[in-house]
Design a protein around this motif. Structure first.
Motif, short mmCIF file in Angstrom:
data_model
loop_
_atom_site.label_atom_id
_atom_site.label_comp_id
_atom_site.label_asym_id
_atom_site.label_seq_id
_atom_site.Cartn_x
_atom_site.Cartn_y
_atom_site.Cartn_z
N CYS B 19 -94.20 12.45 30.13
CA CYS B 19 -93.29 11.43 29.61
C CYS B 19 -92.46 10.77 30.71
O CYS B 19 -91.82 9.77 30.46
N THR B 20 -92.39 11.36 31.91
CA THR B 20 -91.67 10.83 33.08
C THR B 20 -90.13 10.97 33.03
O THR B 20 -89.45 10.52 33.93
N VAL B 21 -89.59 11.61 31.98
CA VAL B 21 -88.13 11.73 31.90
C VAL B 21 -87.57 12.49 33.11
O VAL B 21 -86.54 12.11 33.67
N THR B 23 -88.48 12.51 36.14
CA THR B 23 -88.42 11.72 37.38
C THR B 23 -87.12 10.92 37.46
O THR B 23 -86.67 10.57 38.54
N VAL B 24 -86.54 10.65 36.30
CA VAL B 24 -85.31 9.85 36.26
C VAL B 24 -84.12 10.66 36.78
O VAL B 24 -83.17 10.10 37.32
N TYR B 25 -84.16 11.97 36.59
CA TYR B 25 -82.98 12.78 36.86
C TYR B 25 -83.11 13.64 38.12
O TYR B 25 -82.26 14.49 38.38
N CYS B 26 -84.16 13.43 38.91
CA CYS B 26 -84.32 14.18 40.15
C CYS B 26 -83.42 13.59 41.22
O CYS B 26 -83.61 12.44 41.62
N ALA B 29 -85.67 12.77 44.56
CA ALA B 29 -86.59 11.63 44.49
C ALA B 29 -85.81 10.31 44.54
O ALA B 29 -86.31 9.31 45.03
N ALA B 30 -84.57 10.34 44.06
CA ALA B 30 -83.77 9.12 44.04
C ALA B 30 -83.43 8.64 45.45
O ALA B 30 -83.21 7.45 45.65
N PRO B 36 -92.45 14.02 46.39
CA PRO B 36 -93.29 13.39 45.37
C PRO B 36 -92.65 13.32 43.98
O PRO B 36 -93.24 12.72 43.08
N GLY B 37 -91.48 13.89 43.79
CA GLY B 37 -90.84 13.84 42.48
C GLY B 37 -91.29 15.00 41.62
O GLY B 37 -92.36 15.57 41.82
N LYS B 39 -92.39 15.46 38.54
CA LYS B 39 -93.60 15.42 37.69
C LYS B 39 -94.83 15.65 38.55
O LYS B 39 -95.68 16.48 38.26
N VAL B 71 -83.46 20.65 32.81
CA VAL B 71 -82.42 20.32 31.84
C VAL B 71 -82.79 19.04 31.09
O VAL B 71 -82.54 18.90 29.89
N ALA B 72 -83.45 18.11 31.79
CA ALA B 72 -83.78 16.82 31.18
C ALA B 72 -85.06 16.88 30.34
O ALA B 72 -85.25 16.09 29.43
N CYS B 73 -85.95 17.83 30.64
CA CYS B 73 -87.28 17.84 30.01
C CYS B 73 -87.19 18.03 28.49
O CYS B 73 -86.62 19.00 28.03
#
Lengths: 423, 406
Positions: B19-21, B23-26, B29-30, B36-37, B39, B71-73
């Motif tokens: 779902c990629t969620v 990747t938003v909270y790493c 990666a930011a 590689p993030g 996911k 935590v975000a997954c």
């Protein structure tokens, strides 16, 4: 841990319900197992786009009579026309108050564009998104310029241009690049909307893009961009408009959805600012029920320290967020074991043609007329159910997921306030 | 038979629905495109690694193990565990001398505390910092936590008989930081627990929880130390009937969750009896089993920072509620985000910039808060905040101790 209301599930429904209650002075906790489906938001919320028999709906309120005949257990039918009307009138101001500006109303659907360039009816659309009153006919512009970031694969500028051309808009498609975006290109799997959006949180990068738009858009009256702006700052589009000196509007991307994330973060922040407690990444494991009354709720993180409250709201979502779980032999609601309606024969759960109406999408928790959950047909007197975990509707085929989440959450909050004589 | 239940791997990577969620909270990666993030590094990469181990990507070392992806997954995938397990299993690069030095908090602490005044001065000197930067690749801009002159365990020995006099007892896992750097926090813990009616005992044998050993790839040593700690914890809980409390959120998290998930060390029989002192106190107070009396002549405005492992534990609520209970204390809760140091990660020259970039938003929020000081349950967050902002950072137990009525 003592609260007035425990809300299980921190997505759209849980947050809307929570905000309504904390604003009325209730002490609320939201327990959320991970992030929500708002991360895949189109930038719009649908109310009712089609009836179960497939006939399209233009004016949702007018279609409620027909809906009641075709889907008597639909949450909208439980709400009834009068309550629907009252709640619909509240919604735009509710969101504006929480810091999420939306356009639209419940009387007549408007149209948004999908990331693949198709027109789709909808109810509310986030500010700055491109939408219009009809899927056909002239648009207000002669010429539009569509910009995409070179290498960003989750936005299809050519498809969008194709559809706009059909409606008489001359379109140019531009790819742009900037030094600040270069580092993202090192890693193809991270060239995603949210990471691009972080680059544009910086003022200098926004201004640089504004200059690119200004210099390359020619005589286009409007610039259309993928929605990769404003993860945290609300003024990103205003800044682009100022520098580019023309109208700039957004179109949705494939997930993750930057406007959806922003909506989630903003609603959560507003809930917390109003005094709510939000616990992310925790899963409610079990509840103790005595005489049809939920007494204590236990979570994974808090172990033997239970949550105690007057009322409990279940807003755990559907299969995606594990508010419902399907196994080969059964479909169940894992926290309370509430009654879930589904056919016994597994063959009836699905259609082999993926694009047909899928029965499992209408499975969900059964409730009484007041959205209270039941076990073995017996109502739990302080357990309310809101949002996608409810049964009786098909969010995909009927285009009603956003509406069910928002309206049932508000209705449940209102019922709790009425019962506790507040607000 | 439910086949699906038997079809799930230990680290449940197949439950990822892409779902990629995460990747938003790493936080890494930011700011660092070389990572590689979560996911790709986690569930996606795991499929490939199972097929052929040489699909392992050394860039997984950039993961700071903050667990914010978990935590975000929405599907409860143990993404951070998948990444850390892959590092343990497949990484070919051996730890450097520097990594061994940074990870061996016990050994270095034992050497340093007797000479603390000299060591502290030396570690602050420019030539020493330059040499460590050049030779060991420990960034010269990083400030080292000061060593204490004498350990907490040394101080405690003189207290032992007084503590034994209490009818109710807890065992305290103090961790390396309290023992070698900040014995005052240990003394504060003893003061607060005594005020709540509990005597404090030490574990029969305590070693570093091993978090830095795990993150630096010294797995065999981590396992040995974990076994020593588990034996002592079992003895305290099962034989001496004492719950074990700690002040460090990371030590607590490591013992409860990383031991079974990363070191395959079962702890189910005692896991629930290992917790943070703040949670222990919150439960006592909530059940009216004790009362704490606070002074009322002092006003404080503090900002609470949620460490990553505290976010994962989900326990910041207890700390915040305890702080709010103190009359005259106003608590602002900062947005929960990584401060960037991630234990020994931020000390390494190659990570310094990334570390400071990750924390930059937090630092700005702290500077804008106008508080007297920051409160946090993690010692390395404290070092990072004190080095990168103008504010001091205190442990909640020290705040409680300071505000207790004499």
């Amino acid at each position: 841990m003592k609260f007035d209301t425990i809300i299980i599930g921190g997505g759209l429904s849980g947050l809307v319900c929570g905000i309504r209650l904390v604003k009325a002075g209730r002490r609320c906790v939201i327990v959320s197992a991970g992030q929500s489906a708002l991360h895949f938001s189109s930038g719009s919320f649908d109310l009712l786009n089609a009836l179960p028999d497939g006939s399209p709906v233009e004016c949702p309120l007018e279609a409620l009579g027909q809906l009641a005949l075709q889907a008597p257990e639909h949450p909208y039918v439980k709400l009834g026309v009068e309550r629907m009307k009252a709640l619909l009138a509240e919604v735009p101001a509710f969101f504006a108050g929480a810091g999420v500006a939306v356009e639209g109303q419940g009387v007549r659907n408007h149209y948004r564009m999908t990331p693949l360039g198709a027109w789709h009816p909808t109810w509310l659309t986030l500010k700055d998104f491109f939408c219009c009153g009809s899927p056909e006919g002239k648009l207000p512009w002669r010429k539009a310029a569509i910009f995409n970031i070179a290498g960003f694969l989750d936005f299809y500028a050519e498809f969008i241009a194709g559809d706009l051309k059909k409606r008489g808009v001359e379109c140019s498609v531009h790819l742009f690049n900037m030094d600040a975006l270069e580092h993202l290109r090192k890693n193809p799997s991270e060239m995603r909307s949210a990471n691009i959006a972080r680059v544009f949180e910086k003022q200098e990068n926004l201004e640089r893009l504004g200059e690119i738009l200004r210099d390359e858009a020619g005589d286009a009256e409007v610039v259309l961009l993928p929605a990769v702006f404003g993860l945290e700052r609300a003024d990103a589009l205003a800044c682009l408009r100022r520098v580019a000196n023309r109208k700039v509007m957004l179109l949705p991307t494939l997930p993750p959805s930057v406007p959806g994330i922003r909506t989630q973060l903003q609603l959560k922040k507003y809930f917390q600012d109003c005094g709510g407690v939000y616990m992310l990444g925790d899963t409610v494991m079990k509840a103790e029920v005595e005489d049809g009354h939920v007494v204590r709720v236990y979570s994974y993180n808090h172990g033997n320290i239970p949550f105690v409250a007057d009322d409990v709201v279940l807003a755990t979502g559907s299969f995606f967020s594990q508010g419902l779980i399907a196994e080969p032999g059964r479909v169940y609601e894992p926290v309370f074991g509430l009654d879930v309606k589904y056919p016994e024969e597994r063959e009836q759960w699905f259609d082999l043609n993926f694009f047909n109406r899928q029965a499992y999408q209408s499975f969900g928790v059964e409730t009484d007329g007041g959205f209270r959950g039941m076990r073995g047909g017996k109502v739990l007197d302080n357990l309310y159910v809101a949002g996608a975990v409810l049964g009786g509707f098909n969010a995909v085929k009927e285009g009603c997921g956003g509406g069910v989440s928002i309206l049932t959450a508000l209705a449940v909050a209102q019922q709790i306030m009425d019962k506790r004589k507040i607000g | 038979m439910n086949l699906q239940q038997h079809n799930i791997s230990d680290n449940n990577f197949e439950q990822c629905i892409k779902c990629t969620v995460c990747t938003v909270y790493c936080p890494v990666a930011a700011v660092n495109p070389d990572f590689p993030g979560p996911k790709q590094a986690g569930p996606d990469g795991e499929r490939l690694r199972l097929k052929r181990p040489d699909f392992y990507d050394e860039a997984l070392k950039y993961c700071i193990n903050c667990k914010r992806c978990e935590v975000a997954c929405p599907s409860n995938v143990r993404i951070g565990d998948i990444i850390q397990s892959a590092r343990i299993r497949y990484a070919k690069k051996k730890p450097k001398v520097r990594d061994i030095l940074l990870a061996n908090t016990d050994f270095v602490g034992t050497l340093s505390t007797p000479f603390a005044p000299v060591v502290n001065v030396a570690l602050g000197l420019k030539p020493v910092k330059a040499a460590m930067d050049a030779v060991l690749k420990i960034d010269h801009r990083r400030m080292f936590p000061k060593y204490a002159f004498g350990t907490f365990e040394g101080w405690y020995k003189k207290q032992a008989s007084r503590q034994a006099a209490f009818s109710k007892q807890v065992a305290y896992f103090h961790g390396c930081y309290v023992n070698y750097n900040n014995p005052q926090l240990g003394k504060d813990l003893v003061k607060v627990m005594n005020a709540a009616g509990y005597g404090v005992q030490l574990l029969e044998k305590e070693q570093c929880c091993g978090v830095a050993l795990i993150s630096n790839g010294l797995i065999n040593q981590a396992k040995k130390q974990a076994q020593t700690n588990m034996a002592s914890i079992r003895q305290a809980v099962l034989e001496r009937k004492m719950p074990v409390i700690a002040t460090s959120s990371t030590c607590t998290f490591t013992i409860r969750d990383e031991y079974p998930h990363l070191l395959q060390l079962e702890n189910g029989d005692v896991r629930e009896q290992v917790e943070l002192a703040t949670r222990f106190l919150y439960r006592l107070l909530a059940e009216n089993k004790t009362k704490l009396r606070f002074r009322t002549d002092k006003k404080l405005k503090v900002a609470y920072h949620t460490p990553c492992h505290m976010e994962k534990l989900g326990w910041s609520y207890y700390t915040i509620e305890l702080l709010k209970m103190i009359p005259g204390v106003e608590v602002q809760v900062l947005d929960s985000q990584c401060c960037g140091i991630a234990g020994t990660y931020g000390f390494k020259k190659e990570n310094y910039e990334v570390s400071q970039q990750i924390g930059s938003r937090l630092f700005r929020q702290i500077e804008a808060s106008g508080v007297d000081f920051v409160v946090s349950d993690c010692e390395t967050c404290k070092w990072q905040i004190e080095m990168s902002t103008s504010k001091k950072c205190e442990h909640p137990i020290s705040v409680l101790a300071r505000m207790l009525e004499d």
